[in-house]
Design an enzyme around this catalytic site. Structure first.
Site, PDB file in Angstrom:
ATOM      1  N   ASP A  19      33.834 -25.615 -13.333  1.00 55.66           N
ATOM      2  CA  ASP A  19      35.090 -25.037 -12.816  1.00 55.66           C
ATOM      3  C   ASP A  19      35.500 -25.623 -11.470  1.00 55.66           C
ATOM      4  O   ASP A  19      36.134 -24.943 -10.656  1.00 55.66           O
ATOM      5  CB  ASP A  19      34.984 -23.500 -12.691  1.00 55.66           C
ATOM      6  N   LYS A  22      37.885 -30.233 -12.569  1.00 53.23           N
ATOM      7  CA  LYS A  22      37.756 -31.578 -13.151  1.00 53.23           C
ATOM      8  C   LYS A  22      38.946 -31.937 -14.036  1.00 53.23           C
ATOM      9  O   LYS A  22      39.409 -33.068 -14.030  1.00 53.23           O
ATOM     10  CB  LYS A  22      36.494 -31.674 -14.019  1.00 53.23           C
ATOM     11  N   GLY A  46      36.438 -25.231 -20.141  1.00 53.72           N
ATOM     12  CA  GLY A  46      37.866 -24.896 -20.177  1.00 53.72           C
ATOM     13  C   GLY A  46      38.540 -25.680 -19.070  1.00 53.72           C
ATOM     14  O   GLY A  46      38.369 -25.369 -17.901  1.00 53.72           O
ATOM     15  N   HIS A  47      39.237 -26.749 -19.441  1.00 47.89           N
ATOM     16  CA  HIS A  47      39.853 -27.618 -18.428  1.00 47.89           C
ATOM     17  C   HIS A  47      41.334 -27.285 -18.325  1.00 47.89           C
ATOM     18  O   HIS A  47      42.106 -27.515 -19.257  1.00 47.89           O
ATOM     19  CB  HIS A  47      39.614 -29.082 -18.787  1.00 47.89           C
ATOM     20  N   GLN A 222      31.182 -28.820 -17.703  1.00 47.68           N
ATOM     21  CA  GLN A 222      30.268 -27.979 -16.917  1.00 47.68           C
ATOM     22  C   GLN A 222      30.036 -28.644 -15.543  1.00 47.68           C
ATOM     23  O   GLN A 222      30.922 -29.318 -15.065  1.00 47.68           O
ATOM     24  CB  GLN A 222      28.948 -27.720 -17.649  1.00 47.68           C
TER      25      GLN A 222
END
Ligand code: IMP
Length: 428
Positions: A19, A22, A46-47, A222
């Site tokens: 988080d 990225k 989750g990007h 991650q």
């Protein structure tokens, strides 16, 4: 200035517990990449991207997909929940983003998450004496099956005979797992029907692109401190998320990499259980959460919030062989006064700079405290900044402290979620 300054074969890795922003960074750097590759993790990631007025969250497809003409690869190291992947492809099409077999390639060696992996994940969390706080997306069990040599790959999905053989094997080896083989084969076939055009030997393709002179970016998932070997084990994910995994999870050798950048928030967050030595007090956490919208992009869980932990970041730089740092969300920090930076720990009352020592002490339930350097916030964040000199003096000092401590330069700073709210910085 663009990431043409970042070498041709670039690896972008989370330097904390995920988080770090990225997705937003990869989306920006993708402008000057030809190929973007995901190599580890699954839809536990989750990007989040802000494009125009839209906010999109990608869980499996590399963020490069948002730019026309880029090739995106889901490498062999990724674990794929086909239901999630197909929904993501449909969601992108609805937003007018092209995502077909011409610009998305999926490795035939990637492993597949089936419904029984997800139920195993949830059941184990419920039974555990020390739960990890997983995303319950079946990530851990899918990687376990892979290592135990009973996983189901993308290539298996394309053949009923191969699938049946794999399911029979799982039935024999895991008699306590209940699933209906015929139902699973039907499910697998329905996924295969849609995914088949995307499937290829992506390692071979990637080597071909590299030999052809294409610019390739590896998009980490991650963060380094969640790495199964080097993270805060057992409070980690089930894959390697450090830079070396970009080679293993994509099918090329590490000699191709030119540059490795670790992404770090100007503060720090963590989702799930485990040590977090610079975790802020409850009031400060609330402030971070509201200013930085610190809620999980995958599970919606409130993130634990705190200050940047420099020994942890230095450790992340070491395990990645990082050549530079990308600092994100510096604007959020500007809303806080004073600003703190975690400089070292005290373990049993003694000063210690080792993240590993702090981790061992945590597991032995010995007291670990983070010791901070405090800055009073002077000046305000400008609307836009094109160099470090445009930042408030306090931020400039903070960047200097980070560089001095970690021993590598900050190469890029972002101060907002949208494209353009960042600047590049040459090594000083
Ligand atoms: P799993 O990856 O779902 O098995 O979860 C293991 C640990 O990693 C949990 O603490 C999760 O919250 C954390 N985790 C997994 N993926 C991410 C991510 O993308 N961002 C932040 N934390 C993550």
């Amino acid at each position: 200035m663009t990431n043409l300054h970042f070498g041709r074969c670039l690896v972008v890795i989370g330097g904390q517990w995920g988080d770090e922003g990225k997705g937003r960074i990869v989306d920006t750097l993708a402008e000057n990449s030809d190929v973007v590759v995901r190599f580890a993790g699954g839809n536990n990631a989750g990007h989040t991207l802000h494009i125009g007025n839209d906010q999109l969250v990608l869980h499996l497809i590399p963020c490069g997909i948002m730019r026309a003409e880029k090739i995106c690869i889901i490498g062999n190291g990724v674990v794929i929940d086909p239901e999630v992947l197909l929904k993501e492809i449909d969601m992108l099409s609805k937003h007018g983003v092209r995502c077909d077999s011409s610009n998305l390639k999926i490795s035939h060696h990637a492993h597949i998450i089936f419904p029984f992996h997800k139920s195993e994940d949830a059941e184990r969390e419920a039974r555990a004496h020390t739960p990890i706080g997983t995303t319950k997306r079946g990530i851990g069990p899918c990687y376990e099956y892979k290592i135990a040599r009973m996983g189901i790959t993308v290539a298996d999905l394309l053949s009923v005979a191969r699938m049946r053989n794999k399911f029979e094997n799982i039935r024999n080896l895991q008699p306590s797992i209940s699933f209906d083989i015929e139902k699973m084969i039907d499910l697998g076939r329905s996924f295969a029907d849609r995914l088949k055009p995307f499937v290829t030997d992506t390692g071979d393709l990637l080597e071909h692109y590299l030999r052809d002179g294409k610019r390739v970016m590896f998009e980490g998932a991650q963060g380094s401190l969640l790495d199964v070997d080097h993270g805060t084990y057992p409070y980690v994910t089930s894959s390697n998320c450090v830079a070396a995994a970009a080679a293993i999870g994509s099918g090329i050798g590490p000699t191709w990499f030119d540059e490795i950048l670790i992404v770090s928030k100007a503060y720090c967050t963590r989702v799930g259980e485990g040590p977090f030595f610079s975790e802020a007090d409850a009031d400060e956490q609330e402030l971070f959460r509201s200013l930085g919208n610190e809620f999980g992009a995958t599970t919606g869980r409130p993130r634990r919030c705190g200050w940047i932990d420099l020994p942890a970041l230095k450790y992340a730089a070491r395990i990645n062989g990082a050549t530079g740092i990308i600092l994100t969300k510096i604007d959020i920090l500007a809303g806080l006064n004073p600003i703190k930076i975690g400089m070292h720990y005290t373990i049993d009352g003694l000063s210690d700079h080792s993240f590993n020592n702090a981790m061992s002490a945590f597991l032995e339930q010995r007291p670990v405290k983070m010791v901070y350097k405090e800055f009073s916030m002077e000046g305000e964040m400008p609307e836009s900044a094109s160099s470090i000199h445009d930042l408030p003096r306090t931020m400039q000092k903070l960047i200097g402290v980070v560089e001095d401590y970690v021993g590598i330069p900050v190469r890029m700073v972002s101060y907002g979620p949208r494209r353009g709210q960042e600047f590049y910085k040459l090594p000083s």
